[in-house]
Scaffold this motif. Structure first.
Motif, short mmCIF file in Angstrom:
data_model
loop_
_atom_site.label_atom_id
_atom_site.label_comp_id
_atom_site.label_asym_id
_atom_site.label_seq_id
_atom_site.Cartn_x
_atom_site.Cartn_y
_atom_site.Cartn_z
N ALA A 146 37.69 39.65 46.78
CA ALA A 146 38.81 38.76 46.46
C ALA A 146 40.12 39.33 47.01
O ALA A 146 40.94 38.60 47.55
CB ALA A 146 38.90 38.55 44.95
N ARG A 147 40.28 40.65 46.87
CA ARG A 147 41.50 41.28 47.40
C ARG A 147 41.56 41.16 48.92
O ARG A 147 42.61 40.84 49.49
CB ARG A 147 41.56 42.75 46.98
CG ARG A 147 41.88 42.97 45.51
CD ARG A 147 42.23 44.42 45.25
NE ARG A 147 41.11 45.31 45.53
CZ ARG A 147 40.20 45.66 44.63
NH1 ARG A 147 40.29 45.18 43.39
NH2 ARG A 147 39.21 46.48 44.94
N VAL B 156 42.18 35.71 47.80
CA VAL B 156 41.95 34.56 46.92
C VAL B 156 41.74 35.03 45.50
O VAL B 156 41.45 36.21 45.25
CB VAL B 156 40.71 33.74 47.39
CG1 VAL B 156 40.91 33.20 48.78
CG2 VAL B 156 39.44 34.57 47.31
N ASP B 157 41.88 34.12 44.57
CA ASP B 157 41.67 34.43 43.16
C ASP B 157 40.22 34.82 42.92
O ASP B 157 39.30 34.19 43.47
CB ASP B 157 42.04 33.21 42.30
CG ASP B 157 41.77 33.44 40.83
OD1 ASP B 157 42.53 34.19 40.21
OD2 ASP B 157 40.78 32.86 40.32
N ARG B 158 39.99 35.85 42.10
CA ARG B 158 38.64 36.36 41.86
C ARG B 158 37.72 35.29 41.28
O ARG B 158 36.56 35.15 41.66
CB ARG B 158 38.71 37.56 40.92
CG ARG B 158 37.39 38.29 40.71
CD ARG B 158 37.63 39.48 39.78
NE ARG B 158 36.44 40.30 39.67
CZ ARG B 158 35.43 40.05 38.86
NH1 ARG B 158 35.48 38.98 38.07
NH2 ARG B 158 34.36 40.84 38.81
N LYS B 159 38.25 34.50 40.33
CA LYS B 159 37.43 33.46 39.70
C LYS B 159 37.04 32.39 40.72
O LYS B 159 35.90 31.92 40.74
CB LYS B 159 38.21 32.85 38.53
CG LYS B 159 37.41 31.82 37.75
CD LYS B 159 38.22 31.25 36.60
CE LYS B 159 37.44 30.17 35.87
NZ LYS B 159 38.25 29.56 34.78
N HIS B 160 38.00 31.99 41.57
CA HIS B 160 37.70 30.98 42.59
C HIS B 160 36.67 31.51 43.59
O HIS B 160 35.76 30.78 44.00
CB HIS B 160 38.99 30.59 43.32
CG HIS B 160 38.78 29.58 44.41
ND1 HIS B 160 38.20 28.35 44.20
CD2 HIS B 160 39.07 29.64 45.74
CE1 HIS B 160 38.13 27.69 45.34
NE2 HIS B 160 38.64 28.45 46.29
N PRO C 277 37.49 34.06 32.04
CA PRO C 277 38.94 34.34 32.07
C PRO C 277 39.27 35.38 31.00
O PRO C 277 38.64 35.42 29.93
CB PRO C 277 39.56 32.98 31.73
CG PRO C 277 38.50 31.98 32.00
CD PRO C 277 37.19 32.66 31.74
N GLU C 278 40.25 36.24 31.30
CA GLU C 278 40.56 37.35 30.39
C GLU C 278 40.86 36.86 28.97
O GLU C 278 40.49 37.50 27.99
CB GLU C 278 41.76 38.14 30.92
CG GLU C 278 42.07 39.37 30.10
CD GLU C 278 43.12 40.26 30.75
OE1 GLU C 278 43.77 41.03 30.01
OE2 GLU C 278 43.28 40.19 31.98
N SER D 238 35.56 41.91 43.17
CA SER D 238 36.99 42.20 43.08
C SER D 238 37.53 42.64 44.44
O SER D 238 38.60 42.19 44.88
CB SER D 238 37.24 43.28 42.04
OG SER D 238 36.84 42.85 40.75
N SER E 207 34.43 44.96 34.32
CA SER E 207 35.47 43.93 34.36
C SER E 207 36.11 43.71 33.00
O SER E 207 37.06 42.92 32.89
CB SER E 207 34.89 42.60 34.86
OG SER E 207 34.36 42.72 36.15
#
Length: 429
Positions: free
Chosen positions: A404-405, A409-413, A163-164, A401, A205
């Motif tokens: 996910a787009r 869905v969320d990139r982490k998920h 996570p960032e 990335s 990233s």
């Protein structure tokens, strides 16, 4: 910033019109602004095409001029430089057929081995670029294990998996009380890798706000933990990696140019598996040997026949990682196989009669009525996820990335799901 076009032997037209060879998004650049061509003496001929705001060279407006390589021009508010195309350096291919955990005998892999061997002999920062599954972490580990720092730690930090809010702490560490939940001080990756090698994976990233701090750490060899006042010494050799061409991220404004130049002292491109298909037998033998299916001393000729031909015919968008997963699946659904020729090799796009894909002979998903509802539903969902994510990942060329787009869905998920189904490292099935 960062756009480029190759001149070659043709005339190059520069302007804001989308049909130009080099398109500039600058309102002060005319639709067809400038024409550039190569002269026979190695210089370049410039011709302004009647632009509204003119073409400036060395501060003066020109209608036509002949310039040397390295000349900088101004069109509107944009600056252009004419420079030679970058060229690689040639090294004799390595005599090795194995370097660390990487194996191969193709010219492409032995040229890579030669570069990695030279990199290991020095302390320069290395930037590894290559598709998913081409062996960037294995390459970094080989540089470490064959270099002067081999007795020091090899620390891996996946910038894309964090996570960032945690990346800064993972890189530089934190002091007690630096943020909520920081109950004790913690050393960051730079300090943990001191005396050895720090491998920064998926560097593209890394958030923009942290890139100046990383640049300072590389330049000074010192880091300041989050919440701390004093800097800490960190004697590390850095190897970084990304899936695509990092200079494109620079051109998009997503990555700092100064950090890119600092990291790409030695820039290495890893060949995809489809460009070295002659390594498939050797690589498959190596992977099956690690699983205990074949003796480690077995020759590459143990991998032969129709199964090998099917491997050779496939394009391997996931490269060696995908090959490993295909072989692992084959071992799982071929429990009685005595040798490679008896393995049931199931590849994406095969007729779906293979049990490994959990589908019926007509391609439909199979619903198990002999199981409790929750188990049947979970099994069906698992098959759906594997097929959907596999095709998505291939279509997006391994770019998490972008996937996910596209999937919304969320990139982490998405990364968690990809790991669950063995499409990226960490929990491959």
């Amino acid at each position: 910033m960062g756009q480029a076009a190759s001149l070659g032997g043709e005339t190059l037209v520069i302007g804001s019109d989308p049909i130009c060879d080099l398109v500039l998004r600058d309102p002060r650049v005319s639709r067809r602004h400038l024409e550039v061509s190569a002269a026979e003496d190695g210089r370049f001929i410039l011709r302004d095409l009647g632009s509204k705001n003119g073409t400036l060279f060395q501060g003066a407006a020109i209608t036509s001029a002949t310039v040397e390589a390295g000349a900088t021009l101004r069109l509107g508010t944009s600056f252009l430089r004419i420079q030679p195309a970058p060229c690689g350096f040639a090294l004799p291919p390595s005599e090795r057929r194995r370097l660390g955990e990487m194996v191969g005998e193709s010219l492409a892999i032995r040229e890579l081995f030669a570069v990695l061997e030279r990199a290991a002999e020095s302390e320069v920062t290395v930037l590894l670029e290559g598709e998913t599954g081409t062996g960037k972490e294995l390459s970094a580990q080989a540089i470490h294990e064959h270099g002067a720092r081999r007795r020091g730690p090899f620390v891996v930090l996946d910038c894309g998996a964090l996570p960032e809010g945690l990346v800064e702490s993972e890189l530089f560490g934190h002091v007690r009380g630096a943020f909520t939940g920081a109950l004790a001080a913690r050393k960051g990756a730079f300090v943990r890798a001191s005396g050895g090698t720090l491998f920064l994976d998926e560097l593209d990233s890394l958030p923009l706000r942290l890139q100046p701090r990383l640049l300072r750490a590389l330049e000074s060899g010192r880091v300041r933990p989050v919440g701390g006042d004093a800097e800490v010494e960190a004697d590390v050799r850095v190897v970084a990696a990304c899936q695509g061409d990092l200079s494109i991220a620079v051109a998009r404004g997503e990555f700092r140019p100064d950090l890119f130049y600092r990291l790409s002292v030695l820039r290495v491109s890893l060949p995809p598996l489809r460009s070295r298909r002659e390594d498939l037998a050797l690589t498959a033998r190596h992977l099956l040997g690690r699983r205990g299916f074949l003796p480690r001393s077995a020759p590459a000729s143990a991998i032969h026949g129709p199964n090998l031909q099917r491997l050779i015919a496939y394009d391997w968008p996931g490269n060696v990682r995908e090959l490993r997963n295909v072989l692992d699946r084959a071992l799982a659904i071929s429990p009685g196989a005595a040798d490679f020729s008896e393995l049931r090799i199931a590849l994406p796009g095969d007729p779906p009669a293979f049990a490994g894909f959990g589908v019926g002979a007509g391609g439909e998903l199979v619903v198990r009525h002999d199981l409790p509802f929750s188990e049947a539903k979970a099994q069906l969902l698992d098959v759906f996820e594997a097929r959907y994510l596999g095709e998505l990942f291939v279509r997006c060329e391994g770019n998490i990335s972008a996937a996910a787009r596209e999937a919304g869905v969320d990139r982490k998920h998405l990364r968690t799901l990809l790991r669950k189904h063995g499409l990226v490292p960490g929990g491959a099935s």
